[in-house]
Write an enzyme that holds these catalytic residues in place. Structure first.
Site, PDB file in Angstrom:
ATOM      1  N   SER A 140     -53.558  75.959 -31.541  1.00  0.00           N
ATOM      2  CA  SER A 140     -52.345  76.222 -32.318  1.00  0.00           C
ATOM      3  C   SER A 140     -51.469  77.191 -31.553  1.00  0.00           C
ATOM      4  O   SER A 140     -51.953  77.948 -30.708  1.00  0.00           O
ATOM      5  CB  SER A 140     -52.706  76.816 -33.688  1.00  0.00           C
ATOM      6  OG  SER A 140     -51.555  77.237 -34.387  1.00  0.00           O
ATOM      7  N   TYR A 153     -56.949  83.213 -38.803  1.00  0.00           N
ATOM      8  CA  TYR A 153     -56.571  81.920 -38.225  1.00  0.00           C
ATOM      9  C   TYR A 153     -56.017  82.097 -36.817  1.00  0.00           C
ATOM     10  O   TYR A 153     -56.430  81.405 -35.874  1.00  0.00           O
ATOM     11  CB  TYR A 153     -55.538  81.232 -39.115  1.00  0.00           C
ATOM     12  CG  TYR A 153     -55.131  79.861 -38.623  1.00  0.00           C
ATOM     13  CD1 TYR A 153     -55.947  78.761 -38.836  1.00  0.00           C
ATOM     14  CD2 TYR A 153     -53.924  79.668 -37.942  1.00  0.00           C
ATOM     15  CE1 TYR A 153     -55.587  77.504 -38.385  1.00  0.00           C
ATOM     16  CE2 TYR A 153     -53.556  78.415 -37.486  1.00  0.00           C
ATOM     17  CZ  TYR A 153     -54.387  77.340 -37.711  1.00  0.00           C
ATOM     18  OH  TYR A 153     -54.036  76.095 -37.248  1.00  0.00           O
TER      19      TYR A 153
END
Length: 256
Positions: A140, A153
């Site tokens: 990501s 995250y």
């Protein structure tokens, strides 16, 4: 390079990106095995693949649990899995770090990092034995620039970049390419959830939260699922790509 005739294993196969990857790989002639924790979600993806004239096998597995991954590798012992897409991931909590419980932090790392390690550990030996294979880890852009209230995250996805580059150095000499694909925010249910939670946390509307987030991208928009799938296929078409991280973020990492 072609994926025709190869067997691809996709974790997180019951999710939106898993479905997009499966459709693209089947269209290109690959045999696809969908892996995930939700049997119904996997079946739904397989049904969607079948509607396009393809076929996808399914296997229930929790990638964060060693025994579950070991059972999966035993189940697929007769398959030559030469393409592993580590797509399984969880979003984790949306709140300040000081409000995050250790269990919440560990839950994110268990899937997003430990799961990739366990899957690679299980499916790399056969690739090494035959001297070929591809691993693509879905990372990501989170962590490459601040993502407020999402520390577990962001940290897990940055850890995945380190895993990718180091593993590429370890197994590249065996003819195996390891790379990562880092999407920006992908339009879909997960981002809808995050926008809703952000709105609750900041006292704004869901629509305003989405507009604010999209404004951080150079193209001022989110990324679509099929764009991520096309990026995966483009990576697999580049035989010299190894130890690389490809950003597909609509310019999300561009300076504000």
């Amino acid at each position: 390079m072609t994926v025709r005739g190869r067997t691809a294993l996709i974790t997180g196969g019951g999710g939106p990106l898993g479905r997009a990857f499966a459709l693209a790989l089947v269209e290109a002639g690959a045999q696809v095995i969908l892996v995930g924790r939700g049997e119904q979600a996997l079946a739904d993806t397989a049904t969607r693949v079948a509607k396009d004239g393809g076929r996808a096998r399914t296997a229930v597995c929790d990638v964060s649990v060693p025994a579950s991954v070991h059972a999966l590798s035993d189940q697929l012992a007769d398959e030559e899995v030469s393409l592993l897409v580590n797509n399984a991931g969880v979003a984790g909590p949306v709140k300040p770090l000081t409000d995050i419980d250790p269990e919440e932090w560990d839950d994110v790392f268990a899937v997003n990092v430990r799961g990739v390690y366990l899957m690679c550990r299980a499916f790399l030996p056969p690739m090494i034995a035959v001297g070929r294979g591809d691993i693509v880890n879905i990372a990501s852009v989170s962590g490459k620039r601040p993502l407020l209230n999402r520390t577990p995250y962001a940290a897990s996805k940055m850890a995945l970049l380190g895993l990718t580059r180091t593993l590429a150095g370890e197994v590249g000499p065996h003819g195996i390419s390891v790379n990562s694909l880092s999407p920006g925010p992908v339009r879909g249910p997960r981002m809808d959830r995050n926008f809703r939670l952000t709105a609750e946390l900041t006292g704004t509307s869901t629509e305003a939260a989405e507009r604010d987030f999209a404004s951080r991208a150079a193209l001022n928009r989110l990324v679509e699922e099929d764009e991520v799938a096309r990026a995966l296929m483009a990576m697999l078409a580049m035989p010299g790509l190894c130890g690389a991280d490809i950003d597909l973020s609509a310019g999300m990492i561009a300076p504000a």
